[in-house]
Motif scaffolding. Structure first.
Motif, PDB file in Angstrom:
ATOM      1  N   ASN A 129       0.837  -1.198   0.000  1.00 35.52           N
ATOM      2  CA  ASN A 129       0.000   0.000   0.000  1.00 35.52           C
ATOM      3  C   ASN A 129       0.879   1.258   0.000  1.00 35.52           C
ATOM      4  O   ASN A 129       0.659   2.199  -0.772  1.00 35.52           O
ATOM      5  CB  ASN A 129      -0.905  -0.062   1.242  1.00 35.52           C
ATOM      6  CG  ASN A 129      -1.763   1.172   1.419  1.00 35.52           C
ATOM      7  OD1 ASN A 129      -1.252   2.257   1.658  1.00 35.52           O
ATOM      8  ND2 ASN A 129      -3.071   0.998   1.283  1.00 35.52           N
ATOM      9  N   LYS A 181      -5.607  -1.400  -1.346  1.00 33.93           N
ATOM     10  CA  LYS A 181      -6.126  -0.079  -0.928  1.00 33.93           C
ATOM     11  C   LYS A 181      -6.470   0.044   0.546  1.00 33.93           C
ATOM     12  O   LYS A 181      -6.130   1.025   1.194  1.00 33.93           O
ATOM     13  CB  LYS A 181      -7.357   0.277  -1.770  1.00 33.93           C
ATOM     14  CG  LYS A 181      -6.968   0.959  -3.068  1.00 33.93           C
ATOM     15  CD  LYS A 181      -8.016   1.951  -3.523  1.00 33.93           C
ATOM     16  CE  LYS A 181      -7.470   2.781  -4.663  1.00 33.93           C
ATOM     17  NZ  LYS A 181      -8.208   2.545  -5.909  1.00 33.93           N
ATOM     18  N   ASP A 182      -7.172  -0.963   1.071  1.00 36.44           N
ATOM     19  CA  ASP A 182      -7.646  -0.838   2.455  1.00 36.44           C
ATOM     20  C   ASP A 182      -6.579  -1.161   3.489  1.00 36.44           C
ATOM     21  O   ASP A 182      -6.756  -0.896   4.677  1.00 36.44           O
ATOM     22  CB  ASP A 182      -8.843  -1.770   2.692  1.00 36.44           C
ATOM     23  CG  ASP A 182     -10.037  -1.326   1.858  1.00 36.44           C
ATOM     24  OD1 ASP A 182     -10.088  -0.125   1.517  1.00 36.44           O
ATOM     25  OD2 ASP A 182     -10.889  -2.178   1.541  1.00 36.44           O
ATOM     26  N   THR A 217      -3.950  -0.011   4.882  1.00 33.93           N
ATOM     27  CA  THR A 217      -3.029   1.082   5.187  1.00 33.93           C
ATOM     28  C   THR A 217      -2.196   0.710   6.413  1.00 33.93           C
ATOM     29  O   THR A 217      -2.622  -0.103   7.234  1.00 33.93           O
ATOM     30  CB  THR A 217      -3.819   2.365   5.509  1.00 33.93           C
ATOM     31  OG1 THR A 217      -4.652   2.087   6.641  1.00 33.93           O
ATOM     32  CG2 THR A 217      -4.688   2.794   4.334  1.00 33.93           C
ATOM     33  N   ALA A 242      -8.970  -9.259   4.503  1.00 30.59           N
ATOM     34  CA  ALA A 242      -9.554  -7.923   4.705  1.00 30.59           C
ATOM     35  C   ALA A 242     -10.516  -7.935   5.884  1.00 30.59           C
ATOM     36  O   ALA A 242     -10.630  -6.943   6.620  1.00 30.59           O
ATOM     37  CB  ALA A 242     -10.253  -7.474   3.425  1.00 30.59           C
TER      38      ALA A 242
END
Ligand SMILES: Nc1nc2c(c(=O)[nH]1)N[C@H]1C(S)=C(S)[C@@H](COP(=O)(O)OP(=O)(O)OC[C@H]3O[C@@H](n4cnc5c(=O)[nH]c(N)nc54)[C@H](O)[C@@H]3O)O[C@H]1N2
Ligand SMILES: Nc1nc2c(c(=O)[nH]1)N[C@H]1C(S)=C(S)[C@@H](COP(=O)(O)OP(=O)(O)OC[C@H]3O[C@@H](n4cnc5c(=O)[nH]c(N)nc54)[C@H](O)[C@@H]3O)O[C@H]1N2
Ligand code: SF4
Ligand SMILES: [Mo]
Length: 718
Positions: A233, A261-262, A264, A581
């Motif tokens: 990321n 993306k998620d 972080t 996720a």
């Protein structure tokens, strides 16, 4: 006195050793061979014990057959007749899948088992084929298989040229390296620092490797995939992705960007236990290094996200432009048996050609997860496992929920073990077929030269003769039995047949190997068919090995994917990203997490019968952080009861800040005080079997590999 130059077959480092043997065939000394082209004199305590292993009075010297519950020594002919009489009817009545095979770790270090095992297993033709791989490295085969097209195309860190090494879940200063053939890792790591490079280690425990590194991050077990994704990321967010020469060979870059993306640094920090700022710095330093390699080993494979982790390790290597370049993560080109040698054509890797009968888990590499073996024996119905062949394996100590497996083995109609000890697993067999010692057989490291940090080749002729059949001969006799030729099939005829096939696949006439037989003939043929201009005679003339040079770039020649490109985001792997996720929203783990550990003087479950290797205090302790010990009321030296869904064990407590808080560590491979074993020294240093608490239902979802690091446990004073 003679001195034999041998390649040590005990671990993946392939050290050259000098073995001194006197007139009465006694091994008087074992030392590192300073002239070995690869190891240059390095030796570890296990290698130094090759003599003790050879002379171990507990080693089996004749076949054993169980009669009325007791083992009796029999002749080889009697042993094969017994197997023919009892195994053939099972195959005829219940089919080939009713016979399961388990091949253990020393198979990979044994030229007989490596070359002739596959002949035997193919002849048995069972879908119930298990190896130690699904308690080890199968997630890596899975990830590289889908990324590069062949399950053996595993990039190795170019240790001798890299300027930045990021190690996750490996302790090569103790294990001597794995999926990275590199004798003297300590010396090679020192070299990195000496030339101004940097070593960063991610591990829940402080280890010899973390101590030799510049930086140690004590991660929470099972969260490496989150860390790796966060680093990816950062690379995208900071515009630091740079594929370099690989750009035209890579598919799926945008998919990886999207998937990351998620993840972080801020989102993963509380879960991993590593600060967001640190994660950012780790990513940028990796990107900025002149050349760098990311390397993960069993702390990243035998865990909940084993395949995703293994994949992300190489995604990072690609995104930073370090895959396939000097000083990065590179592909070896072995002299013999290279799956992906120039010209070798294979179908692209795929998995799931069949599924296990009870749990429906997919086949990988022709193997199914060993965590399912017990249920396949216990569950009645078509395809039930009724017979088992183990080949140099000790699954009753090395696989999860070993109590259940041990019970299940008791329900078999018939069991044969090819093994050198009467131990926790083989005591359950009906017939045990021993093999010659490591010094009574030739050696060529067909497996681990495929993963070497330098291209090398070395042939070891058997230093000592023996009247014991070589294991390849035993395997061919068993091949005769399972193919219905009876217990006395002609070994030379079968061997000629095998050599014919090997020659044919290399486009050669088997006659080029002259009057050689057995592994020597096969290795000669494979060398002749290989990418270098060498034969076995060349290796015989070079007892300290032949150096074939540093690793060279191999992309695109090595790629075997359908697209001919590196698949950076193969669907077979990315289907598991939603599961990862889903971790993002969760609170950090509160339960205690059990991880393993290795010791320099151990070798999984089987070298504990050698006095020099078990000397000193009891190493089979549960390490607990001082703060946890206080909270849980555990005192140093007292017994703790360790409970999991699978079972309960009692282990002496070792209070130490080597482990991070929330984590406890117990080594595997112990628990030698069982009835009926014949390993006196090991029984006197028994320890406790940690796999009694490992859970056979907890698996890396994609590969079916057992979670052996990151097992939730409860600890109480016993
Ligand atoms: N909890 C936990 N469990 C683990 C691990 C872990 O980290 N934690 N590690 C896993 C890993 S990485 C592995 S590879 C597996 C290993 O699992 P296994 O391969 O099942 O176990 P080993 O201890 O290697 O057993 C080797 C067997 O081979 C026999 N043997 C030794 N030399 C020879 C020989 O020359 N010929 C023959 N025929 N037999 C021989 C020994 O007597 C012994 O029975 O354990 C796994 N289990
Ligand atoms: N002396 C010795 N050498 C051996 C063996 C042996 O038994 N003894 N076994 C051989 C075999 S079969 C193999 S496969 C290799 C294995 O070779 P390595 O993978 O180098 O072996 P380990 O020492 O088990 O190192 C694994 C490390 O992962 C850490 N770890 C545990 N969980 C996690 C996690 O969730 N994340 C991270 N990042 N780290 C974690 C552990 O603390 C440990 O330090 O060693 C081989 N060499
Ligand atoms: S490091 Fe491995 S190969 Fe080298 S001596 Fe020790 S056991 Fe043998
Ligand atoms: Mo292993």
């Amino acid at each position: 006195m003679t001195t034999a130059h041998v390649t040590c077959p005990l671990c993946e480092a392939t050290c050259g050793l000098n073995v001194t043997i006197d007139e009465s065939r006694q091994v008087t000394r074992v030392q590192g061979d300073p002239d070995d082209v690869f190891s240059k004199g390095y030796i570890c305590p296990k290698g130094a014990s090759l003599g003790a292993l050879h002379h171990d009075p507990d080693r089996l010297t004749a076949p054993l057959v169980k009669r009325d519950g007791k083992f009796v020594e029999v002749s080889w002919d009697e042993a094969f007749a017994e197997i023919d009489a009892r195994l053939r009817p099972i195959i005829e009545q219940h089919g080939r899948d009713s016979v399961a095979v388990y091949a253990g770790n020393p198979s990979a270090h044994n030229v007989s088992a490596g070359l002739y095992g596959r002949v035997l297993y193919k002849a048995i033709g069972t879908k119930n084929f298990y190896t130690a791989g699904t308690v080890d490295q199968v997630p890596k085969h899975f990830s590289v298989g889908y990324m590069f097209g062949d399950g053996f195309s595993i990039p190795v860190p170019d240790l001798d040229r890299t300027q930045h090494l990021l190690i996750l879940g490996a302790n090569p200063l103790v294990s001597n390296g794995s999926l990275m053939t590199a004798a003297d890792v300590r010396g090679r790591l020192k070299g990195i620092r000496k030339r101004g490079g940097k070593i960063v280690v991610v591990d829940p425990r402080r280890t010899r490797t973390t101590e030799a590194a510049d930086e140690h991050h004590a991660i929470r077990p099972g969260t490496d995939a989150l860390l790796l994704f966060a680093m990816i990321n950062v690379l995208f967010a900071e515009n630091r992705v740079s594929l370099g020469r690989l750009a035209e060979h890579v598919n799926g870059l945008d998919d990886v960007r999207e998937l990351s993306k998620d993840f972080t640094p801020e989102a993963v920090a509380p879960l991993t236990g590593i600060d967001a700022a640190e994660i950012r710095r780790m990513a940028l330093e990796l990107a900025d290094a002149e050349c760098a390699a990311v390397y993960g080993r069993i702390g990243t494979t035998t865990q909940t996200f084993g395949t995703v982790c293994s994949w992300l390790v190489d995604v990072l290597n690609v995104l930073t432009g370090n895959l396939d370049r000097a000083g990065g993560a590179m592909f070896t080109l072995a002299a013999a048996g290279q799956n992906t040698g120039p010209g070798a054509r294979r179908k692209p890797f795929r998995t799931g050609r069949w599924k296990t009968r009870v749990r429906g888990l997919p086949e990988i590499f022709g193997e199914v997860p060993v965590a399912t073996l017990a249920e396949e024996i216990e569950t009645p119905g078509d395809g039930q496992v009724r017979a088992l062949l183990t080949v140099s394996g000790n699954p009753c100590l090395s696989t999860p929920n070993s109590a259940r497996l041990t019970d299940a083995l008791g329900q078999l109609d018939f069991m044969v073990s090819i093994d050198v000890y009467l131990n926790e697993t083989t005591r359950q067999a009906d017939v045990i077929l021993p093999g010659p010692t490591q010094l009574e057989r030739p050696h060529y490291d067909i497996s681990f030269y495929q993963l070497s940090v330098r291209n090398v080749a070395n042939w070891t002729p058997a230093p000592l003769s023996t009247s014991m059949p070589q294991e390849w001969e035993t395997m061919l006799r068993l091949t005769g039995i399972v193919t219905g030729q009876g217990p006395n099939a002609s070994v030379p005829a079968l061997d000629d047949f095998v050599a014919g096939q090997v020659a044919q696949s290399g486009g050669l006439d088997p006659a080029v190997a002259g009057d050689r037989t057995g592994p020597a003939r096969l290795i000669d043929l494979m060398l002749r068919a290989g990418p270098y201009d060498i034969t076995l005679a060349d290796l015989e003339a070079a007892p300290h090995g032949v150096d074939l040079g540093p690793l060279k770039p191999r992309v695109p020649e090595i790629l075997r994917t359908a697209s001919g490109k590196i698949e950076l985001a193969p669907e077979a792997i990315t289907v598991d990203v939603p599961r990862l996720a889903a971790e993002l929203g969760k609170a950090p783990e509160e339960r205690m997490m059990l991880i393993g550990r290795r010791h320099l003087s151990s070798n999984n479950s089987w070298m504990h019968n050698l006095e020099p290797l078990v000397r000193g205090g009891n190493r089979c302790t549960v390490q607990v952080h001082p703060a946890d010990a206080t909270r849980l009321g555990l005192a140093d030296g007292a017994l703790a009861s360790v409970n999991s869904r699978a079972g309960k064990i009692e282990v002496p407590v070792e209070v130490t800040d080597e482990v991070r808080q929330g984590v406890v560590s117990i080594p595997h491979g112990w628990g030698h005080d069982l009835d009926g074993v014949r390993t006196q020294v090991a029984a006197a240093h028994a320890g406790v079997n940690s796999n009694l608490v490992a859970d056979e239902s907890q698996l890396d979802v994609l590969s079916g590999t057992a979670v052996l690091n990151g097992i939730p446990v409860e600890l109480t004073p016993a």
